[in-house]
Design an enzyme around this catalytic site. Structure first.
Site, mmCIF file in Angstrom:
data_model
loop_
_atom_site.group_PDB
_atom_site.id
_atom_site.type_symbol
_atom_site.label_atom_id
_atom_site.label_comp_id
_atom_site.label_asym_id
_atom_site.label_seq_id
_atom_site.Cartn_x
_atom_site.Cartn_y
_atom_site.Cartn_z
ATOM 1 N N SER A 56 0.950 -1.185 0.167
ATOM 2 C CA SER A 56 0.227 0.131 -0.249
ATOM 3 C C SER A 56 0.539 1.349 0.054
ATOM 4 C CB SER A 56 -0.200 -0.223 0.879
ATOM 5 O OG SER A 56 0.420 0.280 2.451
ATOM 6 N N ASP A 94 -1.022 -1.697 -4.283
ATOM 7 C CA ASP A 94 -2.944 -1.872 -3.082
ATOM 8 C C ASP A 94 -3.180 -0.391 -3.368
ATOM 9 O OD1 ASP A 94 -4.812 -3.234 -2.278
ATOM 10 O OD2 ASP A 94 -3.889 -2.585 -0.283
ATOM 11 N N ASP A 116 -7.549 3.376 -7.319
ATOM 12 C CA ASP A 116 -8.299 2.684 -7.007
ATOM 13 C C ASP A 116 -8.833 4.399 -7.386
ATOM 14 O OD1 ASP A 116 -10.773 3.429 -5.104
ATOM 15 O OD2 ASP A 116 -9.525 3.020 -3.131
ATOM 16 N N HIS A 190 -12.997 -2.252 5.387
ATOM 17 C CA HIS A 190 -10.772 -2.201 5.446
ATOM 18 C C HIS A 190 -11.164 -2.386 6.884
ATOM 19 C CE1 HIS A 190 -10.341 -0.873 1.600
ATOM 20 N NE2 HIS A 190 -10.025 -2.074 1.193
ATOM 21 N N GLY A 235 -11.056 -6.210 1.553
ATOM 22 C CA GLY A 235 -11.646 -5.527 2.927
ATOM 23 C C GLY A 235 -11.769 -7.167 3.415
ATOM 24 N N SER A 237 -10.205 -9.973 5.405
ATOM 25 C CA SER A 237 -10.282 -10.272 6.638
ATOM 26 C C SER A 237 -11.500 -11.100 7.419
ATOM 27 C CB SER A 237 -9.681 -9.283 7.759
ATOM 28 O OG SER A 237 -8.183 -9.455 7.051
ATOM 29 N N ILE A 278 -6.264 -9.422 2.416
ATOM 30 C CA ILE A 278 -6.265 -10.086 3.461
ATOM 31 C C ILE A 278 -5.599 -9.549 3.978
ATOM 32 C CG2 ILE A 278 -6.348 -11.896 5.451
ATOM 33 C CD1 ILE A 278 -7.259 -13.296 3.663
ATOM 34 N N ASP A 279 -5.576 -8.304 5.141
ATOM 35 C CA ASP A 279 -4.601 -7.403 5.721
ATOM 36 C C ASP A 279 -4.847 -7.796 7.240
ATOM 37 O OD1 ASP A 279 -2.227 -5.455 6.406
ATOM 38 O OD2 ASP A 279 -3.632 -4.069 5.501
HETATM 39 P P1 13P Z 1 -8.552 -6.318 5.694
HETATM 40 O O1 13P Z 1 -8.811 -4.867 6.638
HETATM 41 O O2 13P Z 1 -10.299 -7.118 5.722
HETATM 42 O O3 13P Z 1 -7.484 -7.205 5.768
HETATM 43 O O4 13P Z 1 -8.624 -6.040 4.159
HETATM 44 C C1 13P Z 1 -7.460 -5.237 4.044
HETATM 45 C C2 13P Z 1 -7.446 -4.753 1.935
HETATM 46 O O5 13P Z 1 -8.563 -4.851 1.049
HETATM 47 C C3 13P Z 1 -6.701 -4.682 1.169
HETATM 48 O O6 13P Z 1 -6.356 -4.391 0.348
HETATM 49 O O1 G3H Z 2 -6.766 -1.562 2.017
HETATM 50 C C1 G3H Z 2 -5.764 -1.523 3.263
HETATM 51 C C2 G3H Z 2 -4.272 -1.720 3.654
HETATM 52 O O2 G3H Z 2 -5.768 -2.613 4.455
HETATM 53 C C3 G3H Z 2 -3.413 -0.951 3.606
HETATM 54 O O3 G3H Z 2 -3.554 -0.253 4.731
HETATM 55 O O4 G3H Z 2 -2.991 1.506 4.225
HETATM 56 O O5 G3H Z 2 -2.766 1.227 6.298
HETATM 57 O O6 G3H Z 2 -1.255 0.414 4.572
HETATM 58 P P1 G3H Z 2 -2.657 0.491 4.694
HETATM 59 ZN ZN ZN Z 3 -8.249 -2.670 0.113
#
Ligand code: 13P
Ligand code: G3H
Ligand code: ZN
Length: 336
Positions: A56, A94, A116, A190, A235, A237, A278-279
């Protein structure tokens, strides 16, 4: 200009085509540090899964983009060292927010980017996405666009539904932009708080929150409009309650954190959804292990002693997602 193919990376075209035909989804895991990357590569290599490494804008700021790029290159070699002779690893931006960010990543050796433009007016989203596609495709870099806005936890259900992707727009968007995949909004969001307690029901036995289902009717309508076209879910997770409980037990404060039930992700993986992001689950696994280790061993101050268990926990979580949820294990084109 760095050619990602020379780094051993691949774009997402082939892996998505096989995922749609095979009824599974490719994991797209975000990484910001070495431990996350090690865990992702160990899990995907051991299980012979294609994988998308996501970076990201925040990750680029945190870890330095040059360092991340070389880490991704190193990841290919690490996968080979782990016995995976022909790894399929994509390096993906991302939530790219501008043409310049996407161009910079492509020039640095990314094999895939997301632009995006989902918060822009429709025609502006199309113009920006098309511009990125025209640049990216010169270098065989794949592009993900987004239509529809992911809900914020502050949205009530009616507002959230009004942000869902409109199936009547997808053919026009895809044909005019030339994107390779499309991120859609069907109720995911997210972070670790995807729904408010008011949006959920409670399981009478456990007292845990049960979130509302995703809008599979919207996904179905999109698949009718775009047969065989790669769809992406952000999103995604599931916010495992065991991690939330450990975090809360050892001094954390994550009341009523709730994610997308894995059953629903399993169902989505069998459809045209071929990339699942998944993050947050990785962040939760890491934090739970660090909090527990430090609470149990208060004298510990060697970061390897708490980052190591955190890495192991993330690897376990990634393996679970690959094998039990997305079904991408044993799906490399060349398995030897
Ligand atoms: P989560 O916050 O649900 O893990 O989503 C991650 C995501 O969409 C990264 O682009
Ligand atoms: O979509 C969001 C991802 O979880 C990345 O999050 O911008 O905090 O790195 P971040
Ligand atoms: Zn995302």
């Amino acid at each position: 200009m760095v050619d990602y193919k020379k780094l051993g990376l691949v774009n997402t075209k082939e892996m998505f085509a096989r995922a749609i035909n095979g009824g599974y989804a490719i994991p797209a895991f975000n990484f910001n540090n070495m431990e996350q990357l090690q865990a992702i590569i160990k899990a995907s290599s051991d299980l012979k899964s294609p994988v998308i490494l996501q970076v990201s804008k925040g990750a680029r700021n945190y870890a330095n983009q040059t360092l991340l790029q070389y880490m991704a290159q190193g990841a290919v070699e690490y996968a080979k060292e782990l016995g995976c002779k022909h790894p399929e690893i994509a390096l993906h931006l991302d939530h790219g927010d501008s043409f310049e960010t996407c161009k910079s990543c492509i020039d640095y050796g990314f094999s895939s980017v997301m632009i995006d433009g989902s918060s822009l007016p429709y025609e502006e989203n199309i113009a920006l996405t098309k511009k990125v596609v025209e640049y990216a495709h010169q270098f065989d870099v794949t592009v993900e666009g987004e239509l529809g806005v992911l809900a914020g936890v502050e949205d009530d259900v009616v507002a959230a539904e009004s942000h869902y992707t409109k199936p009547e727009e997808v053919i026009d968007f895809v044909s005019r932009t030339g994107v390779d995949s499309l991120a859609i909004s069907i109720g995911t969001s997210h972070g670790a708080y995807k729904f408010t307690p008011e949006q959920c029901t409670r399981d009478p036995k456990t007292g845990k929150l049960v979130p509302p289902p995703l809008a599979f009717d919207v996904l179905d309508a999109i698949m009718v409009k775009l047969p065989g076209f790669p769809i992406v879910l952000h999103g995604s997770s599931s916010v495992p309650q065991e991690y939330v409980d450990i975090i809360n037990e050892y001094g954390g404060k994550l009341p009523d954190a709730v994610g997308i039930p894995e059953e629903q992700l399993r169902k989505a993986s069998k459809s045209a959804v071929c990339k699942i992001n998944i993050d947050s689950d990785s962040r939760l696994a890491f934090t739970a292990a660090v909090r527990k280790t430090l609470a149990e061993k208060p004298g510990e101050f060697d970061p390897r002693k708490f980052c190591g268990p955190a890495r192991d926990e993330m690897e376990k979580m990634y393996k679970h997602k690959i094998q039990e949820v997305l079904g991408s294990d044993n799906k490399l084109a060349q398995m030897d």
